[in-house]
Motif scaffolding. Structure first.
Motif, PDB file in Angstrom:
ATOM      1  N   VAL A 104      83.336  81.273  38.492  1.00 14.13           N
ATOM      2  CA  VAL A 104      82.928  80.032  37.849  1.00 14.13           C
ATOM      3  C   VAL A 104      83.254  78.820  38.720  1.00 14.13           C
ATOM      4  CG1 VAL A 104      83.322  78.552  35.843  1.00 14.13           C
ATOM      5  CG2 VAL A 104      83.124  81.018  35.550  1.00 14.13           C
ATOM      6  N   ALA A 105      84.452  78.763  39.266  1.00  9.88           N
ATOM      7  CA  ALA A 105      84.857  77.624  40.079  1.00  9.88           C
ATOM      8  C   ALA A 105      85.664  78.115  41.260  1.00  9.88           C
ATOM      9  CB  ALA A 105      85.697  76.673  39.248  1.00  9.88           C
ATOM     10  N   GLN A 106      85.465  77.441  42.386  1.00  9.94           N
ATOM     11  CA  GLN A 106      86.159  77.881  43.586  1.00  9.94           C
ATOM     12  C   GLN A 106      86.537  76.670  44.429  1.00  9.94           C
ATOM     13  OE1 GLN A 106      83.771  80.503  45.929  1.00  9.94           O
ATOM     14  NE2 GLN A 106      85.330  80.812  47.468  1.00  9.94           N
ATOM     15  N   ASP A 107      87.817  76.582  44.799  1.00 10.47           N
ATOM     16  CA  ASP A 107      88.262  75.535  45.717  1.00 10.47           C
ATOM     17  C   ASP A 107      87.690  75.830  47.094  1.00 10.47           C
ATOM     18  OD1 ASP A 107      89.748  74.338  43.723  1.00 10.47           O
ATOM     19  OD2 ASP A 107      91.618  75.298  44.311  1.00 10.47           O
ATOM     20  N   ILE A 108      87.213  74.777  47.761  1.00 15.52           N
ATOM     21  CA  ILE A 108      86.646  74.958  49.098  1.00 15.52           C
ATOM     22  C   ILE A 108      87.104  73.813  50.004  1.00 15.52           C
ATOM     23  CG2 ILE A 108      84.615  76.260  48.337  1.00 15.52           C
ATOM     24  CD1 ILE A 108      83.001  73.659  48.577  1.00 15.52           C
ATOM     25  N   PRO A 109      87.162  74.065  51.310  1.00 17.40           N
ATOM     26  CA  PRO A 109      87.476  72.974  52.239  1.00 17.40           C
ATOM     27  C   PRO A 109      86.265  72.044  52.377  1.00 17.40           C
ATOM     28  CG  PRO A 109      87.072  75.009  53.446  1.00 17.40           C
ATOM     29  CD  PRO A 109      87.034  75.356  51.990  1.00 17.40           C
ATOM     30  N   GLN A 110      86.512  70.806  52.745  1.00 15.60           N
ATOM     31  CA  GLN A 110      85.424  69.845  52.887  1.00 15.60           C
ATOM     32  C   GLN A 110      84.371  70.317  53.882  1.00 15.60           C
ATOM     33  OE1 GLN A 110      86.295  65.624  52.692  1.00 15.60           O
ATOM     34  NE2 GLN A 110      85.069  65.309  54.558  1.00 15.60           N
TER      35      GLN A 110
END
Length: 149
Positions: free
Chosen positions: A20-26
């Motif tokens: 559903v949601a995933q932290d990602i680098p810029q």
């Protein structure tokens, strides 16, 4: 048998949450989204990105005291929604009047201003010693959402 069922449910919850949601680098955010973000929030600090489907969410701070903010962008860079922490003093009089009328004796806490396209609403909590409610109210003082917490 019950142990296997519980374990399966636990694993399903973990994998579903990740989808559903995933932290990602810029560096993994499309350039058009990053450019749009930087144009709209040039003083943003401590930016963290998350992706949900084709929507990119930036959590960041601004100002001397690090006001928490969130902004959601489409994959094409269009700003969908912006939410910022505000003080109770920054709530419009109509919003405060409505909360005071509906919840006499309650205190207002955790106020946020939410802008979606051209519409502005305010989310906050009203608390007493016995109960707590979460409210979303438009600029005119109309209650859009009311949930007992």
């Amino acid at each position: 048998m019950n142990c296997k069922l519980i374990w399966s449910a636990f694993m399903l919850a973990l994998t579903t949450t990740g989808a559903v949601a995933q932290d990602i680098p810029q560096s993994q955010v499309p350039a058009v989204v990053v450019n749009s973000f930087q144009q709209k929030f040039p003083k943003a600090k401590k930016v963290e990105w998350e992706v949900k489907g084709d929507t990119y969410e930036a959590e960041f701070e601004t100002g001397l005291f690090g006001t928490d903010q969130e902004a959601w962008f489409q994959h094409n860079g269009k700003l969908l929604r912006h939410k910022t922490d505000i003080s109770k003093k920054e709530l419009p009089k109509r919003v405060v009047d409505r909360a005071t009328k509906d919840f006499p004796g309650y205190r207002i806490e955790d106020a946020k201003k939410i802008t979606t396209e051209q519409k502005v609403s305010y989310a906050f909590e009203v608390k007493s010693q016995k109960e707590e409610w979460k409210l979303v109210v438009d600029s005119q003082g109309n209650v859009l959402e009311k949930v007992r917490d």
